[in-house]
Motif scaffolding. Structure first.
Motif, PDB file in Angstrom:
ATOM      1  N   GLU A 133       0.837  -1.204   0.000  1.00 14.65           N
ATOM      2  CA  GLU A 133       0.000   0.000   0.000  1.00 14.65           C
ATOM      3  C   GLU A 133       0.871   1.252   0.000  1.00 14.65           C
ATOM      4  O   GLU A 133       1.834   1.337   0.753  1.00 14.65           O
ATOM      5  CB  GLU A 133      -0.888  -0.034   1.244  1.00 14.65           C
ATOM      6  N   GLY A 135      -0.909   4.566  -0.766  1.00 14.17           N
ATOM      7  CA  GLY A 135      -1.730   5.754  -0.568  1.00 14.17           C
ATOM      8  C   GLY A 135      -3.189   5.471  -0.819  1.00 14.17           C
ATOM      9  O   GLY A 135      -3.624   4.329  -0.764  1.00 14.17           O
ATOM     10  N   LYS A 136      -3.910   6.544  -1.095  1.00 17.97           N
ATOM     11  CA  LYS A 136      -5.343   6.417  -1.378  1.00 17.97           C
ATOM     12  C   LYS A 136      -5.606   6.922  -2.781  1.00 17.97           C
ATOM     13  O   LYS A 136      -4.859   7.752  -3.311  1.00 17.97           O
ATOM     14  CB  LYS A 136      -6.137   7.247  -0.384  1.00 17.97           C
ATOM     15  N   LYS A 147      -7.919   2.193  -0.954  1.00 13.57           N
ATOM     16  CA  LYS A 147      -6.473   2.008  -0.832  1.00 13.57           C
ATOM     17  C   LYS A 147      -5.843   1.711  -2.189  1.00 13.57           C
ATOM     18  O   LYS A 147      -6.395   0.963  -2.990  1.00 13.57           O
ATOM     19  CB  LYS A 147      -6.174   0.852   0.116  1.00 13.57           C
ATOM     20  N   VAL A 175       7.173   5.299   2.570  1.00 17.62           N
ATOM     21  CA  VAL A 175       5.874   4.626   2.669  1.00 17.62           C
ATOM     22  C   VAL A 175       5.968   3.241   2.037  1.00 17.62           C
ATOM     23  O   VAL A 175       5.472   2.246   2.579  1.00 17.62           O
ATOM     24  CB  VAL A 175       4.774   5.477   1.978  1.00 17.62           C
ATOM     25  N   SER A 179       5.350  -0.262   3.958  1.00 17.28           N
ATOM     26  CA  SER A 179       4.361  -1.275   3.564  1.00 17.28           C
ATOM     27  C   SER A 179       5.022  -2.625   3.367  1.00 17.28           C
ATOM     28  O   SER A 179       4.474  -3.661   3.741  1.00 17.28           O
ATOM     29  CB  SER A 179       3.667  -0.859   2.266  1.00 17.28           C
ATOM     30  N   HIS A 209       9.229   2.852  12.572  1.00 18.18           N
ATOM     31  CA  HIS A 209       8.198   1.911  12.123  1.00 18.18           C
ATOM     32  C   HIS A 209       7.931   0.901  13.246  1.00 18.18           C
ATOM     33  O   HIS A 209       8.871   0.395  13.870  1.00 18.18           O
ATOM     34  CB  HIS A 209       8.702   1.186  10.864  1.00 18.18           C
ATOM     35  N   HIS A 477       0.343   8.349   1.016  1.00 16.15           N
ATOM     36  CA  HIS A 477       0.248   8.558   2.459  1.00 16.15           C
ATOM     37  C   HIS A 477       1.400   9.445   2.924  1.00 16.15           C
ATOM     38  O   HIS A 477       2.515   9.342   2.393  1.00 16.15           O
ATOM     39  CB  HIS A 477       0.397   7.228   3.213  1.00 16.15           C
ATOM     40  N   TYR A 479       4.126   9.699   5.406  1.00 10.92           N
ATOM     41  CA  TYR A 479       4.764   8.599   6.133  1.00 10.92           C
ATOM     42  C   TYR A 479       4.482   8.645   7.632  1.00 10.92           C
ATOM     43  O   TYR A 479       4.105   7.637   8.230  1.00 10.92           O
ATOM     44  CB  TYR A 479       6.276   8.603   5.871  1.00 10.92           C
ATOM     45  N   ASP A 481       2.076   9.951   9.320  1.00 11.62           N
ATOM     46  CA  ASP A 481       0.691   9.574   9.641  1.00 11.62           C
ATOM     47  C   ASP A 481       0.472   8.086   9.399  1.00 11.62           C
ATOM     48  O   ASP A 481      -0.259   7.424  10.139  1.00 11.62           O
ATOM     49  CB  ASP A 481      -0.297  10.373   8.771  1.00 11.62           C
ATOM     50  N   TYR A 482       1.100   7.612   8.333  1.00 11.73           N
ATOM     51  CA  TYR A 482       0.893   6.216   7.941  1.00 11.73           C
ATOM     52  C   TYR A 482       1.374   5.264   9.042  1.00 11.73           C
ATOM     53  O   TYR A 482       0.659   4.343   9.437  1.00 11.73           O
ATOM     54  CB  TYR A 482       1.631   5.958   6.628  1.00 11.73           C
TER      55      TYR A 482
END
Lengths: 505, 258
Positions: A133, A135-136, A147, A175, A179, A209, A477, A479, A481-482
């Motif tokens: 993943e 982003g959106k 997603k 990001v 993932s 992370h 995303h 990073y 926040d992700y």
């Protein structure tokens, strides 16, 4: 409803937009065709002014406005909601009928109502989305709660990340790595020449992370707690590696190959340790002293590097390969090194990984069990010419080795090599030449997305890959926040497990 | 007359000086608010069989205040057969009669109609974009506007041409003065109220409600083509042959022009 279709063809749909609506380039809209019981997906590629009546009416009206402004006279423009409008020019992306997506081969009905797409409309996209993943889904500037991810199976088919400085390349890579760490089934090698991925450069880095402890392995010339030492043995460096990072004359190349032929894996150590006179004698003076002189100076530069060791057994390359094969994200921090050292690390690692997998390829059973490995290269235009990276671009897919080329100047990469890259992440690109080269190499038609690419904001992008129904617009995303979201998910998961345990007992 | 001569003639017209009585030009102030009805009609000839013609007509009104249209009353398109040599003139008369019929049903506010009034009608005001009134060979409105702008620049004014017929400039910066037919009292008040509708920048000096109703009733080329098609299609469905219809509405000009 935000508009009604008024034309034009299979390749281009135009609609009249309601006055009050504000539509932006890159928005994805749907023509909800009740007659055909189909949803036609349209991407806005341009927006033009429109007015009821002749063009000269607008010119005259603007003239009168100017005159009245000058006279400080009040005026009005009545019924403007009906008289003035915008024309949206769209690229048809395809249509969904009975839940199945089709390429645009038919037109929506006349005057078909156009509206913004909702989350439900994008349900068909789910099967095209991969597990890594990033982003959106994005429609214009809006993120839609769908997603977007790339399929891990596509890693050996290479990824290109193209963006002007400051458009969010590093965030995207973080990001992407985050993932991959979450999945834990892909080996990702990140060579970090700017030291921005581990610490995070002001924000959060890969070390923050939630799964960093288990799934992130870091190597650096300066090891510390949790960071492994980076060591390469001189025995691991081939002539081809040096040819990838230095420019040599024909005579020098011949001498290098003669050295390798004579001393085998020890050639660099011998070149470094023996003096010019001695070397000239060994080769019966067939190679000039001056040639050895130049090569020796290069060898000294390499051997004096803090990461290169004369001892054959002092090396971490095999450990790095093992880490990658166990689905880890491996970060090599080369920020304290010279550029030639960083490139040397890249080419040595790339060659070792490719050769390792090539050897494993003969053992079908073992080969099928290893995960795909992705090697990232920053400023890829420096090395994607000939040599090991070009070789991986051409044949890596067969051996489960992919490249992730990051560059802000794709036009400097050979078109033939670029066409080997199946997945493109296109972020904001200011240079027309760069956009043009991507247009001809992308696996989806992005010829009409020129304006969208030009107007992409930081963190917005387009993804193209084979099998995608169209170039997928994405809001990557952020990073920090992700991973914050990941942490919350993890806490929620643990709490849930504890509750289950409480109930159980 | 050749081009040179034609240009000289035009120059002569525009340079013509006619002195009007200054006192006959009356300045008026614009009101800020008001409510009006605006009526208009439109027609188009669909077929011409020489002994008779087929017309399509549509009339309608809007009710508006100074800011926006409050009500729209647009009638369906009517098809009319006119058996006369001067069918166009008769069609115009019928359209005007239909407009008047609408006007007579409306009350409570000023009623504006597009065009001049053929007869005195209480409370109805005709506003003409063009006028056939002349002084010699020169359009009278042109001369009045020129003179009025000279003596009352950047003002709203009116000039009585004849009993109940005026030249009116409804906005200080309007490019045009219009012929206005009004046979009632309180002329200045009425013009002041109409002026409240004349500051739409797309038609400065002309009541926007009249411009709006004009657009709504207009039978455009596409509408006319559709009506022709519908008429022929239905006629064929009811047993008429295409040959019969072509013979009836045969246009030799079209044949000549290919």
């Amino acid at each position: 409803m935000i508009g009604r279709i008024i034309g034009k063809s299979i390749g281009e749909i135009i609609f009249r937009q309601s006055y009050k609506e504000d539509i932006k380039i890159g928005e994805i809209l749907v023509a909800d065709d009740k007659e055909k019981k189909a949803l036609f997906f349209l991407r806005v590629v341009d927006i033009q002014y429109g007015q009821e009546g002749a063009e000269k009416w607008g010119i005259k009206t603007a003239g009168d406005m100017l005159l009245l402004d000058e006279k400080n006279e009040k005026y009005d423009l009545r019924e403007k909601e009906r008289r003035l409008f915008k024309i949206c020019i769209c690229k048809p992306l395809g249509y969904v009928k009975n839940g199945k997506f089709y390429r645009p081969k038919t037109l929506p009905s006349h005057f078909c109502a156009v509206r913004r797409a909702g989350k439900e409309d994008y349900k068909f996209l789910e099967k095209y989305m991969g597990d890594i993943e990033i982003g959106k889904l994005r429609s214009g500037e809006r993120a839609i709660d769908v997603k977007v991810g790339v399929k891990g199976d596509l890693l050996p088919y290479h990824i290109g990340i193209f963006a002007t400085t400051g458009m969010g390349k590093s965030n995207l890579m973080r990001v992407f790595a985050a993932s991959a760490m979450k999945m834990g089934k892909y080996g990702i090698l990140i060579i970090d020449p700017h030291g921005e991925y581990y610490e995070g450069n002001g924000g959060k880095g890969l070390k923050h992370h939630p799964m960093a402890e288990e799934r992130l392995i870091v190597y650096s010339p300066h090891p510390s707690f949790g960071i492994n030492g980076l060591k390469i043995s001189a025995y691991e460096i081939s002539v081809a590696d040096l040819e990838d990072i230095f420019i040599f004359s024909e005579a020098q190349k011949e001498a290098l190959h003669a050295l390798q032929s004579k001393f085998g894996r020890k050639w660099l150590v011998e070149l470094y340790e023996k003096d010019v006179e001695e070397l000239a004698e060994i080769f019966d003076r067939r190679i000039q002293d001056i040639t050895f002189g130049v090569l020796k100076r290069r060898a000294e530069r390499i051997m004096n590097s803090e990461i290169i060791h004369k001892d054959e057994d002092v090396s971490t390359t095999r450990q790095i390969i093992n880490d990658l094969l166990s689905g880890k994200v491996v970060l090599i921090d080369t920020s304290g090194l010279y550029e030639y050292e960083e490139l040397l690390v890249s080419v040595v690692m790339a060659r070792k990984i490719l050769n390792y997998n090539k050897n494993l390829f003969r053992n079908r059973e073992k080969f099928s069990s290893i995960p795909p490995i992705l090697i990232t290269i920053e400023e890829a235009q420096r090395v994607l010419k000939d040599g090991i990276f070009a070789q991986i671009a051409r044949e890596g897919r067969k051996f489960k080795v992919g490249l992730c080329a990051i560059t802000q100047q794709p036009k400097l990469i050979k078109e033939e090599l670029l066409s080997q890259f199946n997945t493109f992440f296109i972020l904001g690109l200011a240079d027309e030449g760069d956009r043009n080269i991507l247009k001809s190499s992308a696996k989806q038609d992005i010829s009409k997305l020129e304006k969208e690419i030009q107007t992409l904001e930081i963190g917005e992008g387009l993804i193209t890959y084979p099998g995608a129904p169209f170039a997928i617009p994405v809001k990557i995303h952020w990073y920090d926040d992700y991973i914050e979201g990941m942490k919350k998910e993890e806490i929620a998961r643990k709490t849930m497990n504890e509750k289950i345990d409480d109930d159980f007992y | 007359m050749g081009i040179e001569e034609a240009v000289d003639y035009l120059r002569k017209i525009t340079q013509e000086r006619i002195e009007f009585e200054k006192d006959d030009f009356v300045e008026f102030d614009r009101r800020e608010k008001g409510e009006i009805y605006a009526i208009d009609g439109s027609s188009v000839k669909l077929f011409d069989a020489y002994s008779f013609s087929v017309y399509a007509r549509r009339t309608g009104y809007v009710f508006a205040n100074e800011r926006k249209i409050l009500e729209r009353g647009i009638e369906e398109i009517k098809i009319d057969f006119i058996f006369a040599e001067n069918a166009d003139a008769i069609n115009d008369e019928r359209r005007e009669a239909e407009e008047i019929a609408i006007a007579e049903k409306l009350s409570g506010s000023l009623v504006l109609m597009d065009g001049c009034l053929k007869e005195k009608k209480d409370g109805i005001i005709g506003i003409s974009k063009k006028s056939g009134l002349k002084d010699g060979n020169i359009p009278l409105l042109f001369l009045i506007k020129k003179f009025g702008d000279k003596i009352m620049p950047d003002k709203c004014w009116y000039y009585e041409i004849d009993d109940g017929i005026y030249a009116v400039k409804f906005h200080p910066y309007s490019r045009f003065a219009f012929r206005v037919d009004y046979f009632g009292n309180d002329v200045e008040d009425v013009f002041a109220e109409i002026a409240a509708f004349c500051n739409d920048v797309s038609c400065i000096g002309y009541p926007y409600a009249l411009a709006e109703v004009h657009k709504l009733v207009k039978i455009g080329r596409e509408d006319a083509e559709y009506l022709k098609y519908s008429l022929l299609h239905n006629a064929i469905q009811k047993g008429m042959s295409m040959e019969e219809l072509e013979d009836l509405f045969y246009d030799y000009h079209e044949y000549l022009e290919g």
